[in-house]
Write a protein that holds these residues in place. Structure first.
Motif, PDB file in Angstrom:
ATOM      1  N   SER A 164       0.703  -1.150  -0.148  1.00  0.00           N
ATOM      2  CA  SER A 164      -0.059  -0.083   0.094  1.00  0.00           C
ATOM      3  C   SER A 164       0.828   1.241  -0.141  1.00  0.00           C
ATOM      4  O   SER A 164       1.596   1.673   1.077  1.00  0.00           O
ATOM      5  N   ARG A 165       0.658   2.150  -1.062  1.00  0.00           N
ATOM      6  CA  ARG A 165       1.365   3.205  -1.222  1.00  0.00           C
ATOM      7  C   ARG A 165       0.777   4.224  -0.042  1.00  0.00           C
ATOM      8  O   ARG A 165       1.494   5.008   0.793  1.00  0.00           O
ATOM      9  N   LEU A 166      -0.398   4.211   0.016  1.00  0.00           N
ATOM     10  CA  LEU A 166      -1.140   5.233   1.212  1.00  0.00           C
ATOM     11  C   LEU A 166      -0.331   4.735   2.431  1.00  0.00           C
ATOM     12  O   LEU A 166       0.007   5.636   3.328  1.00  0.00           O
ATOM     13  N   TYR A 167      -0.369   3.423   2.882  1.00  0.00           N
ATOM     14  CA  TYR A 167       0.306   2.996   4.286  1.00  0.00           C
ATOM     15  C   TYR A 167       1.471   3.584   4.244  1.00  0.00           C
ATOM     16  O   TYR A 167       1.841   4.133   5.545  1.00  0.00           O
ATOM     17  N   ARG A 168       2.163   3.559   3.383  1.00  0.00           N
ATOM     18  CA  ARG A 168       3.607   4.242   3.538  1.00  0.00           C
ATOM     19  C   ARG A 168       3.669   5.538   4.007  1.00  0.00           C
ATOM     20  O   ARG A 168       4.654   6.063   4.779  1.00  0.00           O
ATOM     21  N   THR A 169       2.676   6.159   3.748  1.00  0.00           N
ATOM     22  CA  THR A 169       2.638   7.738   4.167  1.00  0.00           C
ATOM     23  C   THR A 169       2.361   8.220   5.536  1.00  0.00           C
ATOM     24  O   THR A 169       2.523   9.066   6.181  1.00  0.00           O
ATOM     25  N   ILE A 170       1.756   6.905   6.418  1.00  0.00           N
ATOM     26  CA  ILE A 170       1.282   7.019   7.627  1.00  0.00           C
ATOM     27  C   ILE A 170       2.191   6.218   8.580  1.00  0.00           C
ATOM     28  O   ILE A 170       1.644   6.025   9.682  1.00  0.00           O
ATOM     29  N   SER A 171       3.224   5.472   8.173  1.00  0.00           N
ATOM     30  CA  SER A 171       3.833   4.502   8.907  1.00  0.00           C
ATOM     31  C   SER A 171       5.605   4.885   8.714  1.00  0.00           C
ATOM     32  O   SER A 171       5.981   5.494   7.885  1.00  0.00           O
ATOM     33  N   THR A 172       6.281   4.247   9.555  1.00  0.00           N
ATOM     34  CA  THR A 172       7.460   4.206   9.534  1.00  0.00           C
ATOM     35  C   THR A 172       8.051   2.838   9.039  1.00  0.00           C
ATOM     36  O   THR A 172       7.264   1.910   9.144  1.00  0.00           O
ATOM     37  N   SER A 173       9.117   2.365   8.850  1.00  0.00           N
ATOM     38  CA  SER A 173       9.581   1.256   8.345  1.00  0.00           C
ATOM     39  C   SER A 173       9.184  -0.114   9.383  1.00  0.00           C
ATOM     40  O   SER A 173       9.137  -1.122   8.949  1.00  0.00           O
ATOM     41  N   PHE A 174       9.126   0.424  10.625  1.00  0.00           N
ATOM     42  CA  PHE A 174       8.556  -0.614  11.801  1.00  0.00           C
ATOM     43  C   PHE A 174       7.642  -0.398  12.494  1.00  0.00           C
ATOM     44  O   PHE A 174       7.269  -0.953  13.432  1.00  0.00           O
ATOM     45  N   ASP A 175       6.855   0.647  12.176  1.00  0.00           N
ATOM     46  CA  ASP A 175       5.882   1.181  13.151  1.00  0.00           C
ATOM     47  C   ASP A 175       4.745   1.872  12.331  1.00  0.00           C
ATOM     48  O   ASP A 175       4.944   2.500  11.374  1.00  0.00           O
ATOM     49  N   GLY A 176       3.491   1.633  12.841  1.00  0.00           N
ATOM     50  CA  GLY A 176       2.200   2.428  12.107  1.00  0.00           C
ATOM     51  C   GLY A 176       1.079   1.774  12.831  1.00  0.00           C
ATOM     52  O   GLY A 176       1.113   0.600  13.448  1.00  0.00           O
ATOM     53  N   PRO A 177       0.169   2.413  12.370  1.00  0.00           N
ATOM     54  CA  PRO A 177      -1.457   1.712  12.631  1.00  0.00           C
ATOM     55  C   PRO A 177      -1.625   0.604  12.323  1.00  0.00           C
ATOM     56  O   PRO A 177      -1.219   0.195  10.920  1.00  0.00           O
ATOM     57  N   LEU A 178      -2.175  -0.434  12.754  1.00  0.00           N
ATOM     58  CA  LEU A 178      -2.506  -1.732  12.119  1.00  0.00           C
ATOM     59  C   LEU A 178      -3.905  -1.827  11.945  1.00  0.00           C
ATOM     60  O   LEU A 178      -4.656  -2.154  12.909  1.00  0.00           O
ATOM     61  N   PRO A 179      -4.351  -1.849  10.672  1.00  0.00           N
ATOM     62  CA  PRO A 179      -5.986  -1.864  10.319  1.00  0.00           C
ATOM     63  C   PRO A 179      -6.318  -3.271  10.258  1.00  0.00           C
ATOM     64  O   PRO A 179      -6.728  -3.626   9.061  1.00  0.00           O
ATOM     65  N   PHE A 180      -6.509  -3.765  11.399  1.00  0.00           N
ATOM     66  CA  PHE A 180      -7.136  -5.086  11.191  1.00  0.00           C
ATOM     67  C   PHE A 180      -8.456  -5.445  10.745  1.00  0.00           C
ATOM     68  O   PHE A 180      -8.915  -6.481  10.380  1.00  0.00           O
ATOM     69  N   ALA A 181      -9.000  -4.167  10.758  1.00  0.00           N
ATOM     70  CA  ALA A 181     -10.333  -4.244  10.243  1.00  0.00           C
ATOM     71  C   ALA A 181     -10.444  -4.891   8.789  1.00  0.00           C
ATOM     72  O   ALA A 181     -11.421  -5.365   8.260  1.00  0.00           O
ATOM     73  N   LEU A 182      -9.394  -4.576   7.939  1.00  0.00           N
ATOM     74  CA  LEU A 182      -9.270  -5.072   6.732  1.00  0.00           C
ATOM     75  C   LEU A 182      -9.433  -6.684   6.721  1.00  0.00           C
ATOM     76  O   LEU A 182      -9.748  -7.179   5.681  1.00  0.00           O
ATOM     77  N   GLY A 183      -9.095  -7.215   7.768  1.00  0.00           N
ATOM     78  CA  GLY A 183      -9.138  -8.816   7.918  1.00  0.00           C
ATOM     79  C   GLY A 183     -10.684  -9.317   7.870  1.00  0.00           C
ATOM     80  O   GLY A 183     -10.772 -10.415   7.853  1.00  0.00           O
ATOM     81  N   TYR A 184     -11.498  -8.392   8.206  1.00  0.00           N
ATOM     82  CA  TYR A 184     -13.026  -8.627   8.175  1.00  0.00           C
ATOM     83  C   TYR A 184     -13.827  -8.396   6.671  1.00  0.00           C
ATOM     84  O   TYR A 184     -15.000  -8.330   6.761  1.00  0.00           O
TER      85      TYR A 184
END
Length: 146
Positions: free
Chosen positions: A61-81
């Protein structure tokens, strides 16, 4: 241990998956589905698994790269549903655990065609977002169609 995300009723409308994003979205859905028990792991297990999940999300995800660092960021577990069924994204349950619904809609904007709508029932009523383009949302008011 952090508390699990609240269960919220969710609706999708016109949620057609972009053809070029189908494989990446399916991979994210599967991996996040398999790791939904993350919050129940010991802190030591969470510590090594978080960077793995962040790297997976950043890879797909290109968008996710904008809100995360290489080792930390929000984990959108909702996608797993969710699941992809005949080129449409649909939730696998009427209510799913979702911490930040607007961020979920924003992330989905990378994978869904413009016009898709995500509705989430919050404490104060339904809130919705329509995907205008990648990373672009329009707030909706009212209630979902179904």
């Amino acid at each position: 241990m952090p508390a699990p995300s609240p269960l919220r009723r969710i609706r999708l409308e016109q949620a057609r998956v972009r053809i070029e994003c189908r494989e990446a979205l399916a991979t994210l859905i599967e991996r996040l589905f398999l790791r939904r028990s993350f919050l129940y792991l010991t802190p030591a297990d969470q510590q090594w698994q978080r960077p793995e999940l962040v790297q997976l999300l950043r890879r797909h995800s290109r968008l996710y790269r904008t809100i995360s660092t290489s080792f930390d960021g929000p984990l959108p577990f909702a996608l797993g549903y969710f699941r992809v069924s005949e080129d449409e994204l649909e939730p696998i349950a009427e209510a799913i655990p979702v911490e930040d619904p607007e961020q979920l809609a924003w992330l989905l904007s990378e994978f869904l065609e413009p016009g898709a709508c995500l509705w989430v029932e919050m404490d104060e009523g339904w809130q919705g977002w329509q995907i205008v383009g990648e990373g672009q949302l329009r707030s909706l008011s009212g209630v979902p169609e179904r």
